[in-house]
Write an enzyme that holds these catalytic residues in place. Structure first.
Site, PDB file in Angstrom:
ATOM      1  N   GLU A  15      54.024 -18.241  30.139  1.00 23.24           N
ATOM      2  CA  GLU A  15      53.330 -17.756  28.934  1.00 23.24           C
ATOM      3  C   GLU A  15      53.834 -18.460  27.673  1.00 23.24           C
ATOM      4  OE1 GLU A  15      52.398 -13.254  29.159  1.00 23.24           O
ATOM      5  OE2 GLU A  15      54.151 -13.604  30.394  1.00 23.24           O
ATOM      6  N   SER A 147      50.259 -12.039  31.485  1.00 22.89           N
ATOM      7  CA  SER A 147      49.040 -12.770  31.107  1.00 22.89           C
ATOM      8  C   SER A 147      48.106 -13.029  32.281  1.00 22.89           C
ATOM      9  CB  SER A 147      49.381 -14.116  30.444  1.00 22.89           C
ATOM     10  OG  SER A 147      49.936 -13.893  29.183  1.00 22.89           O
ATOM     11  N   TYR A 211      42.597 -15.190  26.729  1.00 26.32           N
ATOM     12  CA  TYR A 211      42.944 -16.112  25.640  1.00 26.32           C
ATOM     13  C   TYR A 211      41.867 -17.124  25.254  1.00 26.32           C
ATOM     14  CZ  TYR A 211      47.434 -14.161  26.841  1.00 26.32           C
ATOM     15  OH  TYR A 211      48.446 -13.284  27.105  1.00 26.32           O
ATOM     16  N   ARG A 251      52.831  -2.121  24.971  1.00 21.41           N
ATOM     17  CA  ARG A 251      51.401  -1.999  25.308  1.00 21.41           C
ATOM     18  C   ARG A 251      51.282  -1.725  26.797  1.00 21.41           C
ATOM     19  NH1 ARG A 251      49.342  -7.033  25.675  1.00 21.41           N
ATOM     20  NH2 ARG A 251      48.991  -6.573  27.856  1.00 21.41           N
ATOM     21  N   ASP A 253      48.923  -1.190  30.161  1.00 22.83           N
ATOM     22  CA  ASP A 253      47.618  -1.612  30.677  1.00 22.83           C
ATOM     23  C   ASP A 253      47.125  -0.646  31.757  1.00 22.83           C
ATOM     24  OD1 ASP A 253      48.193  -3.739  29.056  1.00 22.83           O
ATOM     25  OD2 ASP A 253      48.483  -5.197  30.667  1.00 22.83           O
ATOM     26  N   GLU A 265      50.806  -1.498  34.271  1.00 25.34           N
ATOM     27  CA  GLU A 265      52.118  -2.011  33.842  1.00 25.34           C
ATOM     28  C   GLU A 265      52.339  -1.677  32.382  1.00 25.34           C
ATOM     29  OE1 GLU A 265      52.575  -6.043  32.929  1.00 25.34           O
ATOM     30  OE2 GLU A 265      50.580  -6.249  32.085  1.00 25.34           O
ATOM     31  N   ASN A 267      54.104  -3.444  28.893  1.00 27.83           N
ATOM     32  CA  ASN A 267      54.572  -4.720  28.344  1.00 27.83           C
ATOM     33  C   ASN A 267      55.501  -4.460  27.166  1.00 27.83           C
ATOM     34  OD1 ASN A 267      52.747  -6.734  29.808  1.00 27.83           O
ATOM     35  ND2 ASN A 267      51.310  -5.188  29.065  1.00 27.83           N
ATOM     36  N   GLY A 271      51.691  -9.436  22.909  1.00 29.71           N
ATOM     37  CA  GLY A 271      51.278 -10.551  22.052  1.00 29.71           C
ATOM     38  C   GLY A 271      51.115 -10.088  20.608  1.00 29.71           C
TER      39      GLY A 271
HETATM   40  N1  ADP Z   1      45.050  -2.778  40.963  1.00 29.50           N
HETATM   41  C1  ADP Z   1      44.177  -3.404  40.186  1.00 29.50           C
HETATM   42  N2  ADP Z   1      42.847  -3.111  40.268  1.00 29.50           N
HETATM   43  C2  ADP Z   1      41.938  -3.773  39.507  1.00 29.50           C
HETATM   44  N3  ADP Z   1      42.265  -4.719  38.629  1.00 29.50           N
HETATM   45  C3  ADP Z   1      43.570  -5.057  38.493  1.00 29.50           C
HETATM   46  C4  ADP Z   1      44.593  -4.411  39.253  1.00 29.50           C
HETATM   47  N4  ADP Z   1      45.770  -4.965  38.933  1.00 29.50           N
HETATM   48  C5  ADP Z   1      45.517  -5.901  37.995  1.00 29.50           C
HETATM   49  N5  ADP Z   1      44.201  -5.973  37.725  1.00 29.50           N
HETATM   50  C6  ADP Z   1      43.552  -6.881  36.750  1.00 29.50           C
HETATM   51  O1  ADP Z   1      44.439  -7.950  36.456  1.00 29.50           O
HETATM   52  C7  ADP Z   1      44.887  -7.889  35.088  1.00 29.50           C
HETATM   53  C8  ADP Z   1      46.360  -8.261  35.004  1.00 29.50           C
HETATM   54  O2  ADP Z   1      47.131  -7.373  35.775  1.00 29.50           O
HETATM   55  P1  ADP Z   1      48.476  -6.715  35.261  1.00 29.50           P
HETATM   56  O3  ADP Z   1      49.009  -5.852  36.337  1.00 29.50           O
HETATM   57  O4  ADP Z   1      48.284  -6.087  33.924  1.00 29.50           O
HETATM   58  O5  ADP Z   1      49.447  -7.997  35.161  1.00 29.50           O
HETATM   59  P2  ADP Z   1      49.836  -8.974  33.953  1.00 29.50           P
HETATM   60  O6  ADP Z   1      51.281  -8.703  33.724  1.00 29.50           O
HETATM   61  O7  ADP Z   1      49.603 -10.347  34.449  1.00 29.50           O
HETATM   62  O8  ADP Z   1      48.998  -8.612  32.764  1.00 29.50           O
HETATM   63  C9  ADP Z   1      44.590  -6.469  34.649  1.00 29.50           C
HETATM   64  O9  ADP Z   1      44.429  -6.379  33.254  1.00 29.50           O
HETATM   65  C10 ADP Z   1      43.314  -6.159  35.432  1.00 29.50           C
HETATM   66  O10 ADP Z   1      42.171  -6.740  34.830  1.00 29.50           O
HETATM   67 MG    MG Z   2      48.687  -6.743  31.952  1.00 32.42          MG
END
Ligand code: ADP
Ligand code: MG
Length: 304
Positions: A15, A147, A211, A251, A253, A265, A267, A271
């Site tokens: 990142e 990301s 992005y 933040r 998610d 997760e 964060n 950003g």
């Molecule tokens: N279990 C899940 N079901 C559906 N979409 C997911 C899932 N896990 C991740 N995603 C998709 O992938 C994106 C990134 O996943 P995330 O776990 O937030 O990791 P990162 O740390 O890369 O942001 C999420 O914002 C979502 O759009």
């Molecule tokens: Mg995420």
């Protein structure tokens, strides 16, 4: 005398570019407001630079490995200069998707079902395990990236091809796929700042959707949710922030499917470009970029 702020940005994670952007935007804002600012890469010269520049606060604009996972925080602790965002332990827990998930589960914060995989099972066993525990499609992701780097939605047909590309990771997470809406929540210290919804035009909220403005992800604020539901999701983010022991701004998610929120997760170094989500949520609540950055600097001087 002008207040001196040292900004750490760049770094070695995947990142890096986002971090450079965060660092640049924060520096621009601080300079505009009369601070004396220096932007540096976190390399071997850091100790020397800190000794010479003697910053009042270090703004950590790093993202991902080495910047968001407790490593740089450990080094910064040794310098004894206040630094922004979370401390050593919270950073390392939040960056590890498995450990943080275990804490979410322990504290009854709903999160998608999962297991971790170390490339140690026969293909047929892995397929069986997925069918039994999660069902296809599944989401495959590294334990410690951000990301959406190397996050994939997989079906039975492409899963082994994708797994093959991820062999450099010792361990990865395989998670049940949650459909529905994508909502993120910002917490600012003890304040439940608010939520934003993302409507990606792509298959999911991947790196491009995050992005590349040509990918045209729509940002929706305020989020169209009943008050009770909005309280529920912000309370979940607040609980996650507290359970992990985060400081400053975080933040979280989420996915929202069939009336249920799933925390993906948290964060600890969200950003901070002008187009990033936390500044957008803050602005909606009447906190401009300047005030947000100043709050983060002030918060850094509190003990973590
Ligand atoms: N279990 C899940 N079901 C559906 N979409 C997911 C899932 N896990 C991740 N995603 C998709 O992938 C994106 C990134 O996943 P995330 O776990 O937030 O990791 P990162 O740390 O890369 O942001 C999420 O914002 C979502 O759009
Ligand atoms: Mg995420």
């Amino acid at each position: 005398m002008k207040k001196k702020i040292l900004i750490l940005s760049g770094g070695i994670s995947k990142e890096r570019l986002i971090s450079l952007d965060t660092g640049f935007q924060v520096a621009k804002e601080l300079k505009k407001n009369g601070y004396k600012v220096k932007i540096v890469e976190p390399d071997n010269s850091l100790k020397k630079i800190i000794k010479e520049f003697r910053p009042k606060v270090i703004f950590n604009a790093l993202h991902g490995q080495f910047g968001e996972d407790g490593y740089i925080q450990t080094i910064l602790e040794n310098f004894g200069i206040p630094y922004t965002h979370s401390g050593v332990i919270a950073s390392s827990i939040a960056m590890d998707k498995e450990i943080s998930k275990k804490l979410f589960i322990k504290h009854k914060i709903n999160t998608p079902k999962y297991f971790t995989y170390s490339f140690d099972l026969k293909k047929s066993y892995l397929l069986k395990k997925i069918e039994k525990k999660l069902k296809f499609p599944v989401v495959i992701k590294p334990l410690n990236e951000g990301s959406s780097v190397n996050v994939y939605i997989c079906n039975k047909k492409n899963i082994f091809k994708i797994l093959n590309t991820l062999k450099n990771y010792k361990k990865i997470m395989i998670e049940e796929f949650i459909g529905g809406r994508e909502i993120q929540v910002a917490i600012m210290g003890n304040r439940k700042l608010g939520a934003i919804e993302l409507k990606p035009k792509r298959k999911f909220y991947d790196y491009q959707a995050k992005y590349n403005s040509n990918a045209k992800t729509e940002h929706v604020i305020p989020v169209n949710l009943e008050k009770e539901k909005l309280n529920q999701i912000t309370n979940m983010a607040y609980k996650a922030h507290k359970v992990i022991g985060c400081s400053g701004v975080t933040r979280s998610d989420f996915k929202y499917f069939k009336n249920k929120f799933y925390l993906l997760e948290i964060n600890t170094q969200p950003g901070m470009t002008k187009l990033s989500l936390v500044p957008e949520i803050a602005a909606y609540k009447g906190i401009g970029f300047k005030d947000l950055i100043e709050w983060i600097l002030k918060d850094a001087t509190k003990k973590k």
